[in-house]
Design an enzyme around this catalytic site. Sequence first.
Site, PDB file in Angstrom:
ATOM      1  N   HIS A  34      -1.628  -6.057   7.845  1.00  0.00           N
ATOM      2  CA  HIS A  34      -1.871  -7.348   8.489  1.00  0.00           C
ATOM      3  C   HIS A  34      -3.347  -7.567   8.810  1.00  0.00           C
ATOM      4  O   HIS A  34      -3.760  -8.691   9.093  1.00  0.00           O
ATOM      5  CB  HIS A  34      -0.990  -7.509   9.738  1.00  0.00           C
ATOM      6  CG  HIS A  34      -1.428  -6.738  10.937  1.00  0.00           C
ATOM      7  ND1 HIS A  34      -0.824  -5.580  11.346  1.00  0.00           N
ATOM      8  CD2 HIS A  34      -2.391  -6.983  11.854  1.00  0.00           C
ATOM      9  CE1 HIS A  34      -1.383  -5.136  12.444  1.00  0.00           C
ATOM     10  NE2 HIS A  34      -2.354  -5.970  12.770  1.00  0.00           N
ATOM     11  N   SER A  76      -5.857  -2.703  15.782  1.00  0.00           N
ATOM     12  CA  SER A  76      -4.973  -2.469  14.636  1.00  0.00           C
ATOM     13  C   SER A  76      -5.721  -1.791  13.501  1.00  0.00           C
ATOM     14  O   SER A  76      -6.816  -2.217  13.109  1.00  0.00           O
ATOM     15  CB  SER A  76      -4.393  -3.795  14.137  1.00  0.00           C
ATOM     16  OG  SER A  76      -3.544  -4.364  15.097  1.00  0.00           O
ATOM     17  N   ASP A 130       3.346  -2.017   6.645  1.00  0.00           N
ATOM     18  CA  ASP A 130       2.124  -2.506   7.298  1.00  0.00           C
ATOM     19  C   ASP A 130       0.956  -1.537   7.142  1.00  0.00           C
ATOM     20  O   ASP A 130       0.243  -1.226   8.094  1.00  0.00           O
ATOM     21  CB  ASP A 130       2.358  -2.802   8.785  1.00  0.00           C
ATOM     22  CG  ASP A 130       1.287  -3.753   9.338  1.00  0.00           C
ATOM     23  OD1 ASP A 130       0.394  -4.158   8.579  1.00  0.00           O
ATOM     24  OD2 ASP A 130       1.357  -4.069  10.541  1.00  0.00           O
TER      25      ASP A 130
END
Length: 362
Positions: free
Chosen positions: A100, A214, A131
């Site tokens: 992402h 992230s 992911d």
Amino acid sequence: MDARRSPARRQVVAVAALLCCLCPLAGCTDASSARSREEDASTTRAAQAAAPRRAADDLENGYLKVIRDVLPSVVQIQAQSDLGSGVVYDDQGHIVTNAHVVGNETTFRVTTAGSEDALTARLVYSYPQQDLAVIKLDRVPQGLEEATFGDSSKVEVGQIVLAMGSPLGLSSSVTQGIVSAIGRTVTEGGDDGGTGATIANMVQTSAAINPGNSGGALVNLDGRVIGIPTLAATDPGAGEGAAPGIGFAIPASTVRKIADQIVQDGRVSDSGRAALGITGRTVVDDELQAAGVAVVDVMAGGAADKAGIEPGDVITRLGDTDITTITSLAEALADDQPGQRTTVTYTRNGDEDTVDVTLGEQ
């Protein structure tokens, strides 16, 4: 007569004098012993008081060493529409991050902890189902340090961990917490920047994970990356705001399994994720409550196809797990393995049936 007794008297006087000398000596010995005991007690108290300080210094020095060793391996990734973090995977310039973070883009600007100027990088492969993604630097700078990944099977609840990344664009930031739980199955939101993936065996941590973290590193005090921070829990009662102290990281074993394939083959051929081989959607009952997953399409030769499941069937159970939504089906499959035999309960034209299924791979 007095003269004849004088030697005896002299002996008595001598004994008395000796006793007088001994008594002060005994007093001196008692006083010296007392002082010695007091000095020993004082030394013990000082050592006990210093012990917590030494322990605190040791812990702080441990933090500092981990940060010095690992932070140079954590980078900031700037995409056109997003910003995140990444971890240097090898000395060839491969960097692992979240899918992402890269989104649909193929070129990126990367800033390392030791560089003043941004470097350019290109996408190698993105695997949204887990992911994870790998990008590669166009030029490998001198001194680039690859991270060391740990053994996920040795991660324990209560371990102290550090989260490293670029939260809110603040590069080379570090937060501290513990491993709060292991083995979590978490489904990402698809509307808030996530891929919508359902990921099994995630590491839950109290270390703060904010936007920009992230793709960074969750590190133990041995300086090993035990996970890739991916998302923070949201609190519906707080208007979908982040729930403090509840974050999740993809375990290092999963990261290595996926990243190794991408680096070597440029794609993922062995995901380790079980699949039915269908496209489905959530259906609701007469009271508008989620009631199962309607099969929209069946992959030819897939697990569902071989079991006789057809488009239009509504799956209501997988093994011993009730299925009400497409998310609950994904979470149930995340706990299974390809090749595993299970059962699928479904309805067709109002009739219920149960079939044996050998799960395929996603």
